[in-house]
Design an enzyme around this catalytic site. Structure first.
Site, PDB file in Angstrom:
ATOM      1  N   LYS A 263      -3.330  26.133  -8.702  1.00 40.96           N
ATOM      2  CA  LYS A 263      -4.260  26.066  -9.835  1.00 40.96           C
ATOM      3  C   LYS A 263      -3.480  26.080 -11.150  1.00 40.96           C
ATOM      4  O   LYS A 263      -3.861  25.429 -12.125  1.00 40.96           O
ATOM      5  CB  LYS A 263      -5.217  27.260  -9.761  1.00 40.96           C
ATOM      6  CG  LYS A 263      -6.310  27.251 -10.816  1.00 40.96           C
ATOM      7  CD  LYS A 263      -7.366  26.223 -10.544  1.00 40.96           C
ATOM      8  CE  LYS A 263      -8.565  26.412 -11.477  1.00 40.96           C
ATOM      9  NZ  LYS A 263      -9.518  25.320 -11.379  1.00 40.96           N
ATOM     10  N   ARG A 264      -2.365  26.799 -11.138  1.00 35.62           N
ATOM     11  CA  ARG A 264      -1.545  26.886 -12.366  1.00 35.62           C
ATOM     12  C   ARG A 264      -1.033  25.530 -12.806  1.00 35.62           C
ATOM     13  O   ARG A 264      -0.771  25.296 -13.968  1.00 35.62           O
ATOM     14  CB  ARG A 264      -0.355  27.828 -12.145  1.00 35.62           C
ATOM     15  CG  ARG A 264      -0.690  29.298 -12.236  1.00 35.62           C
ATOM     16  CD  ARG A 264       0.576  30.109 -12.311  1.00 35.62           C
ATOM     17  NE  ARG A 264       1.441  29.838 -11.181  1.00 35.62           N
ATOM     18  CZ  ARG A 264       1.597  30.644 -10.150  1.00 35.62           C
ATOM     19  NH1 ARG A 264       0.926  31.766 -10.096  1.00 35.62           N
ATOM     20  NH2 ARG A 264       2.404  30.342  -9.157  1.00 35.62           N
TER      21      ARG A 264
END
Length: 491
Positions: A263-264
């Site tokens: 997600k980062r």
């Protein structure tokens, strides 16, 4: 520590005689694709075996909790039709199903391991960051060799401590994984991991083992990053004298050949994919195939079909690469296979983002889109001409393939407008009939009539649907108004 009858009572509660799997997410915000795949495999293993699927919330890592994250888990599972038989919201025979609500259990089981010599109290001052990094030199730990009497005395005096697993110094530990087979590690490579922290909460690894046993879990599905922890799990099971469940370690889902999805790094979660216009059914189908292969050539499966055919032997050791273009292909296949009514239902919110005029029938517009849509978010940009005729240049009427030019287009519109005005019923059949008869009378192909009509009606070269459908949806008055504007542009 409780007397042995309490432990015996706990054992008596454990359901037996069926396959029992669990999905045990941490409530940290969103359901990433790897998490969803774990939930799917766990669910499918249980359903294929006519067993039980359990939801357990693992919230012992209080520092990472995100408010509302448990609701995200429930919502995602409900949307994906992953119905759980037992869990925090539905109860069950081995409740509670939230780890922090099971807190008193872990101390009892940690102390039982101390009693049996498979764990020890450690009074050394170490920061959590040191623990997390694994930097703990076991032979140098004075607490490991401390006498039981000394350990009891210091604990009773109120000195803070953690409880560590006592890993044997010598020998090896072998564990079996359903995907990777037998794996042997040297015990000297394993650290005396913390089982119970100073605050009385268990570590992730310890709580997992205790809960999986007490809930009768027969198959443990998790990511291959936990392979390195499996030997320590085995030693815990052996220390307690418990049966070891079947391990199913799944290879990672990758963004490319070198990087795991994250997600980062902007990789999509399940929620993101739905927001990007993908259908839940398509996402489920595609994610199931990330690291699992069915027998045969078929790729498109409903969830019910997957329950029938899912087999652990089809899970691959190789990392799976998430390909958004392949997911688009799956999504387009699902959209095309929907009933017109079902597609109109999911498309309407997207249609209404572009077509605000209630006079235009959303279901009629949806019918134009169904065979031309890959993801739902594409819909609004295809429809911007309905509410307002765009500004366009007369050059749009020029089209080599249909042999249209400015003069021929002017001639077509001059003849089509009065013929449309005379139509008693404004429907596909009547509109088509006018244009076909005009083409016959002029001795040209239908396209030479339909191109200028569609350009004048939509003001765009690319539209969902052809001249007939667009004219019909616009309605007679609006269609004729636009055709007259087109004629004016052509002088």
């Amino acid at each position: 520590m409780k007397d042995i009858s309490w432990f015996n009572d706990m054992e008596a509660r454990i359901p037996t005689g069926e396959v029992r799997t669990r999905f045990a997410p941490s409530p940290t915000g969103y359901m990433h694709v790897g998490n969803l795949r774990t939930a799917l495999y766990t669910y499918l293993i249980a359903r294929h075996a006519k067993g039980k699927f359990i939801l357990r919330i693992e919230d012992t890592d209080q520092g990472r909790l995100v408010e509302g994250a448990v609701d995200v888990i429930y919502k995602t599972m409900a949307e994906c039709r992953l119905e759980h038989d037992e869990g925090p919201d539905v109860g069950g025979p081995v409740a509670p199903y939230v780890q922090t609500e099971r807190r008193p259990l872990y101390k009892e089981y940690a102390e039982l391991l101390v009693e049996r010599g498979h764990a020890y109290r450690c009074f050394c001052e170490k920061t959590e960051s040191e623990e997390d990094s694994g930097e703990f030199d076991r032979p140098d730990d004075p607490c490991r060799s401390m006498s039981r009497e000394e350990s009891d005395r210091r604990a009773e005096a109120g000195e803070p401590y953690v409880i560590r697993q006592r890993i044997p110094h010598e020998g090896t530990t072998t564990f079996h994984d359903e995907i990777y087979g037998d794996i042997t590690v040297e015990n000297k490579s394993l650290d005396d991991q913390v089982l119970l922290k100073r605050d009385g909460l268990p570590t992730y690894n310890f709580a997992n083992v205790v809960d999986d046993h007490l809930m009768g879990i027969t198959h443990v599905v998790r990511g291959s990053e936990y392979l390195s922890s499996a030997p320590k799990y085995n030693l815990l099971y052996e220390g307690f004298g418990w049966d070891i469940p079947k391990y199913v370690h799944c290879s990672p889902v990758m963004r490319d050949a070198h990087n795991k999805m994250s997600k980062r790094h902007g990789d999509p979660s399940y929620e993101d994919l739905i927001a990007q216009g993908f259908l839940t059914e398509a996402v489920i189908n595609y994610v199931t195939l990330l690291g699992w292969s069915p027998r045969g050539e078929q790729e498109i499966f409903s969830l019910d079909e997957l329950k029938e055919i899912f087999d652990i032997s089809g899970i691959s050791k190789s990392p799976a690469i998430f390909d958004i273009e392949k997911l688009r292909y799956f999504n387009a296949e699902y959209i095309r296979a929907m009933s017109p009514e079902a597609f109109a239902g999911v498309a309407e919110p997207y249609i209404r983002k572009a077509v605000k005029n209630p006079a235009y029938d959303a279901a009629a517009i949806a019918a134009l889109l169904q065979q031309r849509t890959e993801v739902l978010t594409e819909i609004p940009e295809k429809l911007d001409f309905f509410d307002t005729l765009p500004e366009y240049e007369p050059e749009l009427f020029v089209h080599k393939k249909s042999k249209s030019d400015l003069d021929s287009s002017r001639s077509v519109l001059e003849k089509v407008i009065p013929a449309f005005e005379a139509l008693p019923v404004w429907d596909d059949e009547g509109i088509m009939d006018v244009m076909v008869k005009l083409a016959e009378a002029e001795g040209v192909k239908n396209a030479k009539v339909m191109w200028p009509v569609r350009i004048a009606a939509a003001g765009k070269a690319v539209t969902p649907g052809g001249a007939v459908e667009i004219c019909r949806i616009l309605g007679k008055d609006e269609c004729l108004r636009r055709l007259r504007i087109g004629l004016e542009k052509l002088g």
